[in-house]
Write an enzyme that holds these catalytic residues in place. Sequence first.
Site, short mmCIF file in Angstrom:
data_model
loop_
_atom_site.label_atom_id
_atom_site.label_comp_id
_atom_site.label_asym_id
_atom_site.label_seq_id
_atom_site.Cartn_x
_atom_site.Cartn_y
_atom_site.Cartn_z
CB SER A 108 -0.90 0.01 1.10
OG SER A 108 -1.37 1.24 1.41
CB SER A 109 0.45 4.79 -1.67
OG SER A 109 -0.68 4.71 -1.18
CB CYS A 110 -0.22 3.70 4.11
SG CYS A 110 -0.23 1.98 4.60
CE1 TYR A 137 -3.09 -2.87 5.42
CE2 TYR A 137 -2.09 -0.94 4.54
CZ TYR A 137 -2.88 -2.20 4.41
OH TYR A 137 -2.93 -2.45 3.34
CE LYS A 141 -0.53 -5.03 3.29
NZ LYS A 141 -0.73 -6.24 2.52
CG HIS A 180 -9.91 2.66 1.94
ND1 HIS A 180 -10.05 1.04 1.96
CD2 HIS A 180 -8.98 3.00 2.67
CE1 HIS A 180 -8.80 0.80 2.41
NE2 HIS A 180 -8.25 1.77 2.82
P1 GDP Z 1 -6.18 7.28 4.23
O1 GDP Z 1 -5.79 7.45 2.78
O2 GDP Z 1 -5.27 6.18 4.72
O3 GDP Z 1 -6.08 8.50 4.87
O4 GDP Z 1 -7.69 6.76 4.02
P2 GDP Z 1 -9.08 7.03 3.80
O5 GDP Z 1 -9.49 6.57 2.47
O6 GDP Z 1 -9.80 6.36 5.03
O7 GDP Z 1 -8.95 8.54 4.05
C1 GDP Z 1 -8.80 9.34 2.83
C2 GDP Z 1 -9.19 10.90 3.26
O8 GDP Z 1 -10.53 11.11 3.07
C3 GDP Z 1 -8.94 11.41 4.85
O9 GDP Z 1 -8.33 12.66 4.76
C4 GDP Z 1 -10.25 11.23 5.54
O10 GDP Z 1 -10.52 12.17 6.55
C5 GDP Z 1 -11.17 11.85 4.19
N1 GDP Z 1 -12.72 11.43 4.30
C6 GDP Z 1 -13.65 12.05 4.06
N2 GDP Z 1 -14.93 11.68 4.37
C7 GDP Z 1 -14.58 10.36 4.52
C8 GDP Z 1 -15.36 9.38 5.05
O11 GDP Z 1 -16.64 9.39 4.95
N3 GDP Z 1 -14.45 7.95 5.01
C9 GDP Z 1 -13.26 7.97 5.06
N4 GDP Z 1 -12.74 6.75 5.36
N5 GDP Z 1 -12.55 9.02 4.97
C10 GDP Z 1 -13.03 10.24 4.58
#
Ligand code: GDP
Length: 309
Positions: A108-110, A137, A141, A180
């Site tokens: 994953s890119s994280c 996580y 990875k 996500h």
């Molecule tokens: P990340 O890429 O590991 O940060 O994972 P996410 O896909 O969960 O979140 C990406 C970004 O989207 C973060 O800045 C979250 O705060 C934002 N975000 C906005 N609304 C939502 C939501 O409803 N669910 C999630 N998971 N993230 C959200």
Amino acid sequence: MNKQHRVMVAGGTGLVGSALVRRLHAGGYANVLAPTRQTLDVADAAAVRAYLQQHQPDVLFIAAAKVGGIQANNTHRADFLLDNLRIQTSLIGGAHEAGIQRLMFLGSSCIYPRMAVQPITEDALLTGPLEPTNEPYAVAKIAGIKLCEAMAHQHGRAYVSVMPTNLYGPGDHYDLATSHVLPALIRKVHEAKQRGEAAVPVWGTGTPRREFLFVDDLADACVYLMEQAYAGPLLNIGTGEDISICELTELVMSVVGHTGHLQFDTSQPDGTPRKLLDVSRLTALGWQARTSMREGIALAYADYLARFG
Ligand code: GDP
């Protein structure tokens, strides 16, 4: 890898694994093994060893992992670390013991440092502190990547690691607490439209930038690399383009057909400010993503409607 090979997809019923199975079948692979959770618990090292020794796949894709969005990663920190260590150790270690020569591990890119220079090159690995919300996580990875590298170094195995950017598409999870951002937004916008509510709730400030890859494009890249017998170092897989969470929400609203406004919940974390992969190594190998975000979101929304609409 060729069409005569027996190809196993661990995690074959998940978002990524099911896309890999679709792509392999479409590509004429008749000998695909994709055990369900009921058939094989991939965290159980003894069960994995027995399965691999019995079925002797020529190639193994590791798409099995415990995955989730920012809140799930940040809350269930021990589970994300322990489950992923167990899954990948049993699969990579078991593959070696069963004499499997070729394997692809999906990360994953994280895994890259929170403040990595953007776009992020593969060389950024382990050059700085990780984003705290998904550090457990990411650490798991990184251990998987290092195990593949060590297997190659010590035992001459062709065990490669690829790092996909944020993925979405058919078969995604829509549980708002654990998903996500993209599936969460599809659901939230759809529900706001159905209820006639103008406000669409968005976590954080909407300013973070993320890169999104349609899962069938990822599967295509993985099969492409295996067919080329790619045996090189860690490789990023993405589109090379990113979008802010605000712009993403507006795009989802446009695809779903909802006009309204964004309502930010700043009690939720933003996570890393930007996560954009440098995909020049992959481009130089002759592969690039095909599905535009608008097309991909429309396909994901159609899948959401078919399953939950
Ligand atoms: P990340 O890429 O590991 O940060 O994972 P996410 O896909 O969960 O979140 C990406 C970004 O989207 C973060 O800045 C979250 O705060 C934002 N975000 C906005 N609304 C939502 C939501 O409803 N669910 C999630 N998971 N993230 C959200």
